[in-house]
Design an enzyme around this catalytic site. Structure first.
Site, short mmCIF file in Angstrom:
data_model
loop_
_atom_site.label_atom_id
_atom_site.label_comp_id
_atom_site.label_asym_id
_atom_site.label_seq_id
_atom_site.Cartn_x
_atom_site.Cartn_y
_atom_site.Cartn_z
N TYR A 142 0.83 -1.20 0.00
CA TYR A 142 0.00 0.00 0.00
C TYR A 142 0.87 1.26 0.00
CZ TYR A 142 -4.30 -2.67 0.95
OH TYR A 142 -5.38 -3.53 0.88
N ASN A 172 -9.06 -12.46 -1.64
CA ASN A 172 -9.42 -12.63 -3.05
C ASN A 172 -9.27 -14.07 -3.55
OD1 ASN A 172 -9.75 -9.67 -3.52
ND2 ASN A 172 -7.56 -9.66 -3.05
N LEU A 221 -17.58 0.79 -1.39
CA LEU A 221 -18.16 1.89 -2.16
C LEU A 221 -17.67 1.89 -3.61
CD1 LEU A 221 -17.85 4.68 0.56
CD2 LEU A 221 -19.80 3.17 0.10
N GLY A 248 -14.66 1.83 -4.86
CA GLY A 248 -13.48 2.63 -5.18
C GLY A 248 -13.82 3.98 -5.79
N GLY A 249 -14.96 4.54 -5.40
CA GLY A 249 -15.39 5.83 -5.93
C GLY A 249 -16.32 5.73 -7.12
N ASN A 288 -19.11 8.37 -8.95
CA ASN A 288 -18.59 9.09 -10.12
C ASN A 288 -19.01 8.55 -11.48
OD1 ASN A 288 -17.10 10.76 -8.32
ND2 ASN A 288 -15.49 9.21 -8.21
#
Length: 298
Positions: free
Chosen positions: A55, A159, A212, A214-215, A219
């Site tokens: 990260y 994952n 969410l 990742g935006g 958007n």
């Protein structure tokens, strides 16, 4: 206060919501500001924090560790999750992005995370992504080494498919604690592909990342019908925001995921917690599903 959840039959106890530090370097916090933010979400009951070695181009763990060095007492109030197994080109020795899950790398990565995070133990270590070259015996060897040395208390994956999860579990004398997976109205494959069914069968709680989208939820034009439906249901539930409705949608799943919150704004973090109080009906849940996918159930 946030509920306390036992993650798996032999697993750790975590907070129902998890604070995610994927975008920590984007928050532009000083170590002192970060220490204050950590204390604020701990006071709210969010005691579990989620990291990964990669990260922030391998910078987030160390930035978090600098904050803990300023206020060492914070460490004993939290559970630290981190991940390993991805190699990115942020390091010059990596000519391309790839996965690496051999025993030596897992041990070395975990030991580096201990240094970065300024701690003597990791509460939960996850293999970040499925690796086509993963030798389950090698991963098990690394997990046992780290567990016996006291450096890592619990282990899991992220994952993984049900088959990949079962393969690694077959090599271990203890239960994998979780599978951290993407769950969101804008990403629904795992709802029906057996991943969450397997975890429910084993009574293991998934951790949910990118709740969410990742935006994208806010958007992308294609999700305007979803935003409209979320706003309608927010009014029906007297929710403050569509974010709360999304978290309630995830909490409604019978596998009982632990949502990861990715915001560095304590107001948004505090608001997300109110999702636990929302009583979403089955039909409201399916209305959100339909609005996201664009079609009704068969």
């Amino acid at each position: 206060m946030v509920q306390r959840i036992t993650l798996a039959p032999q697993g750790p106890e975590f907070s129902r919501f998890v604070m995610g530090y994927w975008r920590l370097m984007d928050w532009n916090m000083s170590p002192l500001q970060l220490a204050s933010f950590i204390e604020e979400h701990l006071d709210l009951g969010i005691t579990t924090v989620d990291h990964a070695d990669i990260y922030g181009d391998y910078q987030c763990e160390a930035a978090f560790g600098e904050a803990l060095k300023l206020v060492p007492a914070l460490r004993d109030r939290m559970e630290i999750v981190t991940k390993c197994g991805i190699a990115t080109t942020a390091k010059p020795e990596h000519a391309l992005g790839h996965y690496i899950t051999d025993s030596a790398h897992i041990i070395k990565s975990a030991e580096q995370s201990l240094v970065n995070l300024a701690t003597d133990r990791i509460d939960l270590l996850l293999i970040h992504r499925p690796d086509p070259l993963m030798d389950a015996d090698e991963v098990a060897e690394a997990f046992l080494n780290l567990h016996q040395s006291g450096k890592v208390r619990h282990f899991g994956v992220s994952n993984f498919t049900p088959a990949q999860f079962a393969l690694l579990q077959s090599r271990l004398p203890f239960t994998l604690a979780t599978n951290q997976v993407e769950i969101s109205p804008v990403h629904q494959p795992l709802l029906l592909d057996g991943t969450l069914d397997q975890l429910q069968q084993l009574r293991i709680r998934p951790m949910a990342w990118s709740c969410l989208g990742g935006g994208r939820l806010f958007n992308d034009e294609e999700f305007q019908p979803l935003r409209n439906e979320l706003e309608t249901i927010a009014r029906e539930l007297n929710a403050e925001s569509i974010e709360q409705v999304v978290y309630a949608w995830i909490l409604r799943l019978p596998s009982k995921p632990l949502p990861i919150i990715g915001s560095g704004k304590i107001e948004r973090v505090r608001s997300a917690l109110a999702a636990e109080e929302l009583q979403m009906t089955r039909q409201q849940w399916f209305r959100i599903r339909k609005a996201a996918l664009g079609y009704d159930v068969p």
